[in-house]
Write an enzyme that holds these catalytic residues in place. Sequence first.
Site, PDB file in Angstrom:
ATOM      1  N   GLY A  18      42.907  22.319  39.292  1.00 48.89           N
ATOM      2  CA  GLY A  18      43.060  21.693  40.609  1.00 48.89           C
ATOM      3  C   GLY A  18      41.795  21.680  41.442  1.00 48.89           C
ATOM      4  N   THR A  19      40.761  22.391  40.997  1.00 50.63           N
ATOM      5  CA  THR A  19      39.523  22.491  41.798  1.00 50.63           C
ATOM      6  C   THR A  19      38.291  22.384  40.893  1.00 50.63           C
ATOM      7  N   ARG A  41      47.081  29.141  40.701  1.00 54.15           N
ATOM      8  CA  ARG A  41      48.029  29.969  41.454  1.00 54.15           C
ATOM      9  C   ARG A  41      48.579  29.252  42.682  1.00 54.15           C
ATOM     10  N   ASP A  65      50.083  31.912  37.299  1.00 50.83           N
ATOM     11  CA  ASP A  65      49.035  32.941  37.321  1.00 50.83           C
ATOM     12  C   ASP A  65      48.807  33.357  35.875  1.00 50.83           C
ATOM     13  N   PHE A  97      32.585  37.248  41.517  1.00 46.25           N
ATOM     14  CA  PHE A  97      31.846  37.418  42.771  1.00 46.25           C
ATOM     15  C   PHE A  97      30.666  38.331  42.483  1.00 46.25           C
ATOM     16  N   TYR A 147      25.457  33.712  30.580  1.00 45.92           N
ATOM     17  CA  TYR A 147      25.302  35.169  30.453  1.00 45.92           C
ATOM     18  C   TYR A 147      26.402  35.811  29.592  1.00 45.92           C
ATOM     19  N   ARG A 199      31.295  32.529  46.419  1.00 37.70           N
ATOM     20  CA  ARG A 199      31.340  33.909  45.915  1.00 37.70           C
ATOM     21  C   ARG A 199      30.039  34.364  45.256  1.00 37.70           C
TER      22      ARG A 199
HETATM   23  C1  HXC Z   1      33.757  43.622  45.920  1.00 36.67           C
HETATM   24  C2  HXC Z   1      35.874  42.727  45.719  1.00 36.67           C
HETATM   25  C3  HXC Z   1      35.405  41.461  46.124  1.00 36.67           C
HETATM   26  C4  HXC Z   1      34.013  41.329  46.441  1.00 36.67           C
HETATM   27  C5  HXC Z   1      37.514  41.302  45.737  1.00 36.67           C
HETATM   28  N1  HXC Z   1      37.195  42.578  45.501  1.00 36.67           N
HETATM   29  N2  HXC Z   1      36.444  40.589  46.105  1.00 36.67           N
HETATM   30  N3  HXC Z   1      35.072  43.786  45.615  1.00 36.67           N
HETATM   31  N4  HXC Z   1      33.229  42.445  46.330  1.00 36.67           N
HETATM   32  N5  HXC Z   1      33.500  40.160  46.830  1.00 36.67           N
HETATM   33  C6  HXC Z   1      38.081  43.652  45.110  1.00 36.67           C
HETATM   34  C7  HXC Z   1      39.130  43.916  46.177  1.00 36.67           C
HETATM   35  O1  HXC Z   1      38.629  44.789  47.205  1.00 36.67           O
HETATM   36  C8  HXC Z   1      40.227  44.592  45.359  1.00 36.67           C
HETATM   37  O2  HXC Z   1      39.941  45.927  45.071  1.00 36.67           O
HETATM   38  C9  HXC Z   1      40.157  43.842  44.039  1.00 36.67           C
HETATM   39  O3  HXC Z   1      38.834  43.278  43.965  1.00 36.67           O
HETATM   40  C10 HXC Z   1      41.163  42.710  43.953  1.00 36.67           C
HETATM   41  O4  HXC Z   1      40.967  41.879  45.087  1.00 36.67           O
HETATM   42  P1  HXC Z   1      42.024  40.785  45.530  1.00 36.67           P
HETATM   43  O5  HXC Z   1      41.452  40.020  46.661  1.00 36.67           O
HETATM   44  O6  HXC Z   1      43.377  41.420  45.704  1.00 36.67           O
HETATM   45  O7  HXC Z   1      42.073  39.901  44.178  1.00 36.67           O
HETATM   46  P2  HXC Z   1      42.767  38.549  43.892  1.00 36.67           P
HETATM   47  O8  HXC Z   1      43.553  38.059  45.081  1.00 36.67           O
HETATM   48  O9  HXC Z   1      43.473  38.717  42.622  1.00 36.67           O
HETATM   49  O10 HXC Z   1      41.526  37.526  43.738  1.00 36.67           O
HETATM   50  C11 HXC Z   1      40.721  37.521  42.559  1.00 36.67           C
HETATM   51  C12 HXC Z   1      39.248  37.359  42.909  1.00 36.67           C
HETATM   52  C13 HXC Z   1      39.016  36.149  43.867  1.00 36.67           C
HETATM   53  C14 HXC Z   1      38.473  37.196  41.611  1.00 36.67           C
HETATM   54  C15 HXC Z   1      38.758  38.632  43.634  1.00 36.67           C
HETATM   55  O11 HXC Z   1      37.631  35.981  44.167  1.00 36.67           O
HETATM   56  C16 HXC Z   1      39.560  34.869  43.278  1.00 36.67           C
HETATM   57  O12 HXC Z   1      40.735  34.544  43.454  1.00 36.67           O
HETATM   58  N6  HXC Z   1      38.723  34.064  42.587  1.00 36.67           N
HETATM   59  C17 HXC Z   1      39.137  32.809  41.918  1.00 36.67           C
HETATM   60  C18 HXC Z   1      38.108  31.709  41.973  1.00 36.67           C
HETATM   61  C19 HXC Z   1      36.722  32.110  41.611  1.00 36.67           C
HETATM   62  O13 HXC Z   1      36.325  33.261  41.630  1.00 36.67           O
HETATM   63  N7  HXC Z   1      35.921  31.086  41.278  1.00 36.67           N
HETATM   64  C20 HXC Z   1      34.510  31.263  40.929  1.00 36.67           C
HETATM   65  C21 HXC Z   1      34.299  31.159  39.470  1.00 36.67           C
HETATM   66  S1  HXC Z   1      32.613  30.873  39.224  1.00 36.67           S
HETATM   67  P3  HXC Z   1      40.561  47.161  45.928  1.00 36.67           P
HETATM   68  O14 HXC Z   1      40.084  48.379  45.191  1.00 36.67           O
HETATM   69  O15 HXC Z   1      39.980  47.015  47.312  1.00 36.67           O
HETATM   70  O16 HXC Z   1      42.048  47.001  45.910  1.00 36.67           O
HETATM   71  C22 HXC Z   1      32.071  31.530  37.815  1.00 36.67           C
HETATM   72  C23 HXC Z   1      30.641  31.058  37.512  1.00 36.67           C
HETATM   73  C24 HXC Z   1      29.798  32.018  36.803  1.00 36.67           C
HETATM   74  O17 HXC Z   1      32.735  32.222  37.141  1.00 36.67           O
HETATM   75  C25 HXC Z   1      28.387  31.551  36.480  1.00 36.67           C
HETATM   76  C26 HXC Z   1      27.548  31.019  37.607  1.00 36.67           C
HETATM   77  C27 HXC Z   1      26.171  30.581  37.193  1.00 36.67           C
HETATM   78  P1  NAP Z   2      36.708  27.287  40.913  1.00 37.73           P
HETATM   79  O1  NAP Z   2      36.810  25.932  41.562  1.00 37.73           O
HETATM   80  O2  NAP Z   2      36.886  28.468  41.775  1.00 37.73           O
HETATM   81  O3  NAP Z   2      37.736  27.296  39.712  1.00 37.73           O
HETATM   82  C1  NAP Z   2      38.512  28.372  39.339  1.00 37.73           C
HETATM   83  C2  NAP Z   2      39.942  27.882  39.155  1.00 37.73           C
HETATM   84  O4  NAP Z   2      40.679  28.907  38.514  1.00 37.73           O
HETATM   85  C3  NAP Z   2      40.645  27.571  40.467  1.00 37.73           C
HETATM   86  O5  NAP Z   2      41.286  26.322  40.376  1.00 37.73           O
HETATM   87  C4  NAP Z   2      41.672  28.670  40.606  1.00 37.73           C
HETATM   88  O6  NAP Z   2      42.845  28.203  41.270  1.00 37.73           O
HETATM   89  C5  NAP Z   2      41.934  29.022  39.146  1.00 37.73           C
HETATM   90  N1  NAP Z   2      42.413  30.376  38.976  1.00 37.73           N
HETATM   91  C6  NAP Z   2      41.847  31.525  39.411  1.00 37.73           C
HETATM   92  N2  NAP Z   2      42.590  32.572  39.099  1.00 37.73           N
HETATM   93  C7  NAP Z   2      43.671  32.097  38.429  1.00 37.73           C
HETATM   94  C8  NAP Z   2      44.807  32.692  37.852  1.00 37.73           C
HETATM   95  N3  NAP Z   2      45.005  34.022  37.896  1.00 37.73           N
HETATM   96  N4  NAP Z   2      45.717  31.894  37.241  1.00 37.73           N
HETATM   97  C9  NAP Z   2      45.530  30.560  37.193  1.00 37.73           C
HETATM   98  N5  NAP Z   2      44.481  29.932  37.730  1.00 37.73           N
HETATM   99  C10 NAP Z   2      43.556  30.698  38.342  1.00 37.73           C
HETATM  100  O7  NAP Z   2      35.292  27.457  40.200  1.00 37.73           O
HETATM  101  P2  NAP Z   2      34.481  26.526  39.164  1.00 37.73           P
HETATM  102  O8  NAP Z   2      33.067  26.643  39.546  1.00 37.73           O
HETATM  103  O9  NAP Z   2      35.110  25.187  39.067  1.00 37.73           O
HETATM  104  O10 NAP Z   2      34.678  27.318  37.791  1.00 37.73           O
HETATM  105  C11 NAP Z   2      35.348  26.737  36.690  1.00 37.73           C
HETATM  106  C12 NAP Z   2      34.922  27.404  35.406  1.00 37.73           C
HETATM  107  O11 NAP Z   2      33.539  27.197  35.189  1.00 37.73           O
HETATM  108  C13 NAP Z   2      35.117  28.912  35.363  1.00 37.73           C
HETATM  109  O12 NAP Z   2      35.507  29.313  34.072  1.00 37.73           O
HETATM  110  C14 NAP Z   2      33.740  29.448  35.666  1.00 37.73           C
HETATM  111  O13 NAP Z   2      33.544  30.738  35.182  1.00 37.73           O
HETATM  112  C15 NAP Z   2      32.913  28.420  34.929  1.00 37.73           C
HETATM  113  N6  NAP Z   2      31.528  28.359  35.355  1.00 37.73           N
HETATM  114  C16 NAP Z   2      31.213  27.821  36.548  1.00 37.73           C
HETATM  115  C17 NAP Z   2      29.892  27.750  36.920  1.00 37.73           C
HETATM  116  C18 NAP Z   2      29.460  27.160  38.217  1.00 37.73           C
HETATM  117  O14 NAP Z   2      28.281  27.249  38.560  1.00 37.73           O
HETATM  118  N7  NAP Z   2      30.333  26.541  38.980  1.00 37.73           N
HETATM  119  C19 NAP Z   2      28.907  28.243  36.062  1.00 37.73           C
HETATM  120  C20 NAP Z   2      29.271  28.801  34.847  1.00 37.73           C
HETATM  121  C21 NAP Z   2      30.601  28.837  34.500  1.00 37.73           C
HETATM  122  P3  NAP Z   2      43.761  29.209  42.144  1.00 37.73           P
HETATM  123  O15 NAP Z   2      42.825  29.978  43.000  1.00 37.73           O
HETATM  124  O16 NAP Z   2      44.661  28.288  42.883  1.00 37.73           O
HETATM  125  O17 NAP Z   2      44.505  30.044  41.160  1.00 37.73           O
END
Ligand code: HXC
Ligand code: NAP
Length: 281
Positions: A18-19, A41, A65, A97, A147, A199
């Site tokens: 969705g994103t 989610r 999820d 993050f 990585y 993040r």
């Molecule tokens: C330190 C953190 C934190 C942060 C959360 N926590 N964020 N700790 N720094 N920034 C800790 C919380 O304090 C908590 O621990 C535990 O993690 C769980 O936090 P919740 O908020 O309850 O988790 P949740 O609601 O399940 O959310 C999961 C999440 C969140 C990963 C923390 O960021 C998320 O929903 N992300 C989904 C989308 C996303 O991340 N997209 C980016 C992908 S990009 P405690 O001990 O306090 O309970 C990617 C690219 C990589 O992967 C490569 C780039 C080049």
């Molecule tokens: P994003 O928009 O945050 O995408 C993450 C998606 O995962 C969101 O739609 C989120 O939706 C979903 N998600 C997270 N937790 C989930 C769960 N527990 N169950 C089901 N869905 C969940 O970030 P993006 O940049 O597009 O990343 C997409 C992919 O590319 C990831 O695998 C990431 O590691 C990879 N990647 C991205 C980059 C970059 O620079 N952007 C670089 C390298 C790799 P909800 O929050 O609604 O669940």
Amino acid sequence: MFQPGLLKDKVVLITGGGTGLGRAMGERFLELGARLAICGRRAEVLEQAAAEMSEIGEVFWHPCDVRDPEAVRQLMDATMGHFGRIDVLVNNAAGNFISPTERLSHRAFDAVMGIVLHGTVYCTLELGKRWIAAGQKGTMLNIVTTYAWTGSAYVVPSAVSKAGVLALTRSLAVEWGRYGIRQVAIAPGPFPTEGAWSRLAPTPELSNHMVERIPLGRVGEKEELANLAAYLISDYAAYINGEVVTIDGGEWLQGAGEFSDLRRLTPEMWDQIAQLTRRGK
Ligand code: HXC
Ligand code: NAP
């Protein structure tokens, strides 16, 4: 290069569709004739994305999820109930993050590993078992990062999880090849999406630093990744199994090369250096 019917009638399920990159891939697949299922989610995000994407083609959405194996089972039931089959699974959902590792709780590790590693395993296992039982062929595309090979400081929960997904990709490429199930992966470098940038690069300084590291001098465009994904899930890539394709503008290689930092030297500095280095002749 891409014919409009390239993915005609393929049913593609994208987790996190969705994103961000998931949505960009979904839109491209629809343009190329696929039928699409997306999960995540947040129902409201999925509903809105599906409504907008439906202008291109058929989209089914289902909240899930991926950390919950029962929810994953229901996702597969619902998607197969809607389309009758699934041909391609894209394991794209992720959490991440930046943080010094010593600041993290075990719950922070669990949060990321649950989505990236366990979520990918649960989706792969649930669908793989169904494909094997039904004698159906299919393709699984896993989105990792550069990585996954090297590890990375400050994103350790993500690094260990993506390394696990890389191992899963390569392991099942061999084990499930006999069933006609292909495993492929994409390792992206930086692509600015709201989810990632909020993040991983939440300040202008961190964001600029991302770009400075890339030899091509720019970040990736979502459409570039979507086109690569379309190729990898298409029948043109039918003999590619277990491969990971990097799409990062050369970033990780410059990070690995001993002398990569010399890119900052000017032509005048090189003139001076040439005089020094030729002296030893
Ligand atoms: C330190 C953190 C934190 C942060 C959360 N926590 N964020 N700790 N720094 N920034 C800790 C919380 O304090 C908590 O621990 C535990 O993690 C769980 O936090 P919740 O908020 O309850 O988790 P949740 O609601 O399940 O959310 C999961 C999440 C969140 C990963 C923390 O960021 C998320 O929903 N992300 C989904 C989308 C996303 O991340 N997209 C980016 C992908 S990009 P405690 O001990 O306090 O309970 C990617 C690219 C990589 O992967 C490569 C780039 C080049
Ligand atoms: P994003 O928009 O945050 O995408 C993450 C998606 O995962 C969101 O739609 C989120 O939706 C979903 N998600 C997270 N937790 C989930 C769960 N527990 N169950 C089901 N869905 C969940 O970030 P993006 O940049 O597009 O990343 C997409 C992919 O590319 C990831 O695998 C990431 O590691 C990879 N990647 C991205 C980059 C970059 O620079 N952007 C670089 C390298 C790799 P909800 O929050 O609604 O669940």
